[in-house]
Design an enzyme around this catalytic site. Sequence first.
Site, PDB file in Angstrom:
ATOM      1  N   THR A 287      -4.393  -1.098  -0.049  1.00 14.90           N
ATOM      2  CA  THR A 287      -4.992  -1.087   1.285  1.00 14.90           C
ATOM      3  C   THR A 287      -5.753   0.212   1.492  1.00 14.90           C
ATOM      4  OG1 THR A 287      -3.247   0.079   2.512  1.00 14.90           O
ATOM      5  CG2 THR A 287      -2.933  -2.273   2.101  1.00 14.90           C
ATOM      6  N   ASP A 288      -6.569   0.255   2.514  1.00 13.65           N
ATOM      7  CA  ASP A 288      -7.105   1.525   2.975  1.00 13.65           C
ATOM      8  C   ASP A 288      -6.033   2.211   3.822  1.00 13.65           C
ATOM      9  OD1 ASP A 288      -8.825   3.645   3.487  1.00 13.65           O
ATOM     10  OD2 ASP A 288     -10.537   2.350   3.863  1.00 13.65           O
ATOM     11  N   TYR A 289      -6.348   3.390   4.289  1.00 12.89           N
ATOM     12  CA  TYR A 289      -5.400   4.286   4.961  1.00 12.89           C
ATOM     13  C   TYR A 289      -4.736   3.609   6.173  1.00 12.89           C
ATOM     14  CZ  TYR A 289      -4.157   9.297   5.448  1.00 12.89           C
ATOM     15  OH  TYR A 289      -3.518  10.509   5.460  1.00 12.89           O
TER      16      TYR A 289
END
Length: 763
Positions: A287-289
């Site tokens: 995932t992104d942050y």
Amino acid sequence: MKTHTQLVILACLALGIVKNEAFSQQHNNDMDRFVSELMSRMTIDEKIGQLNLVTAGEAVTGSVVSTDVESKIKEGKIGGIFSMSTPQRIRAAQELAVNHSRLKIPIIFGMDVIHGYKTMFPIPLGLAASWDMELIQETARIAAMEASADGLNWTFSPMVDISRDARWGRISEGSGEDTYLGSRIAEAMVRGYQGDDLAAHNTLMACVKHFALYGAAEAGRDYNTTDMSLHRMYNEYLPPYKAAIDAGAGSVMTAFNDINGVPATANKWLMTDVLRNQWGFTGFVVTDYTAVNELIDHGLGDLQEVSALSLKAGVEMDMVGEGFLTTLKKSLDEGKVSAADIDRACRLVLEAKYKLGLFEDPFRYIDDNRAKEVILNAEHLAKARTAAGKSFVLLKNEGHVLPLKKQGTVALIGPLTNTGANMPGTWSVSADLENTPSLLEGMCDALGNQVKIVHHHGSNLLEDAAYQERATMFGRTIPRDERPEQEVIAEALAVAGQADVIIAALGESSEMSGESSSRTDISIPAVQQRLLAKLLETGKPVVLVLFTGRPLTLTWENEHVPAILNVWFGGTETGKAVADVLFGDVNPSGKLPATFPQHVGQVPLYYSHKNTGRPLADGQWFQKFRSNYLDVSNDPLYPFGYGLSYTTFAYGELTLSTTELQRDGKLQVSVDVANTGDYAGEEVVQLYIRDLAGSVTRPVKELKGFRKLHLAPGQSQQVTFDLTEEDLKFYNAELEYVAEPGEFAVFVGTNARDVQEKRFTLQ
């Protein structure tokens, strides 16, 4: 150490006895056995731990920093760490994993190595302006060499999001508006990072991002929703991601946005049906942050619910949020996820570590001696200087103001004159900002005592102090002058009065583009425009050296300033490269990878638009009941592919080898290009097509090829493009990838606007 079997196979390969395919299959079999055996000894907690990616907080790329990292490593609750770049800390963390955790599983270490590690290259949008795939691949190779020496083995790059909205700050991090150019750059970046052997000590695993459609966020506002037809998705936005996957990218990062109502991080159609089933991706998805946690605000449920949704959608690793770590075991007990779901994700993460060679040698990517040899060495700095010069785009050069002569006095005026921290541009988290030369320092170094340089900041970056603070975060501070504006300008004019030529260093600071840096006004800030107007009133030649991470509206500047050189943000060697180009040691050859509008109200603006049923006639500005504006023409200020040179290029007549292309045949498109000026130079010859009648509406132009030529004065060269049925294919209304028979136009020229046209028919 390699096993005896592997060493024998490698020796046989060198002798040509065993084919690459056989070795690859053997490697996959070995990997499958190794991972299966390891997983048979893992507890469910240890499997879930491999899905947890935390940040050490050395380089700030988000608002959350992980806690209690050391104890979690020992407990087998961490699979990867990012934003840790100090080799000593990386070694210490890896030692904890392999010496103090039960199964001694090594950690993967990642970082946002976006356009260089310590040696910074131009921002990705600037690199795209070079249209030089060999150069772009080499910059990624150098970044991998440097970063891996400090212990990193994973980069969150390339960012391949197509963007046609200059308001979106992250347009600076990608390759611009075009599907074809973006796809070629995606391939080059992956090859550069990963090389031929991912287990080599000087490579990085690439992570293609942001999957998917992040560059089409509504209103150009970061993290916003995306609503798009499948037809547009498959034809215009998805191809660069697929190109990166086909080039072998080892990982994929999810996007923040929702896609037609389902956020990417929980979108099973996207992560499983498209990425794995249609495209055959075999790596892992991260995932992104905190993207899993953000699904709560998207409205999909609580942390346990959204974590289960993400895992079942096809996500393997959770960045920072620790939703997987804290909820998946409970979801397993409650039947919301299965053991097979967790095993699938764990296996893919472990396979990535195997491919990187971490099980053979967890410390192979940490080498103090190699770091001293490769990081910021003379060869890499020279390549950074070359790359910067090739990225610059000459937008205007009225009266041949440029190149300047190496004599007399030059006044360097503007808020971007003496700020080294802003030269690397956005997403340069590992750069040494304190020791990066400013434009002034770089130019002085490059020119020595040949030219006298006087300088003054001339104005604040922005009139609004609060806005300037937002625009100079993360150590990119530009000091403010709180005196009255007229007093500051008067002082700058006094300095300019000493000079023969004025160079105005104006535009954006590095953090005026990038993540969470969307703008509604994409012009040069008004306080800088007023300074520029006063500099023009001196009557001296004025060159605008433009710093920007996005297309800007430069209508007034284009009308009044004689010479404009767009330098984006050129990286570590920006100042020297600017001097090289301004004073003629390098002839600018950059071409715009994104359209520059006349006015922000035209955005989104891009060359490959549809025609509409009421198109405006060529050469017209306004016609009632046609698709146009009352106040501004439809035309861009500078079209896609545009860029001037100090020399001139003449195109001969476009010729086709045939006007009827057979299904299994080839059509050759040829044109002679001559350097008719006084300087050696490079020209990017661009080929576009148009499907004149299709089962669905088709763009007015699509880039399908380009060649970069270097020609001496008086030299000419024939450029030939081969067109086949494959180049004419697109996804129809049923998402079938087809080339439909009928008439096509082919265009060749120096940009998307200035082209010659011929017609042919696909049988």
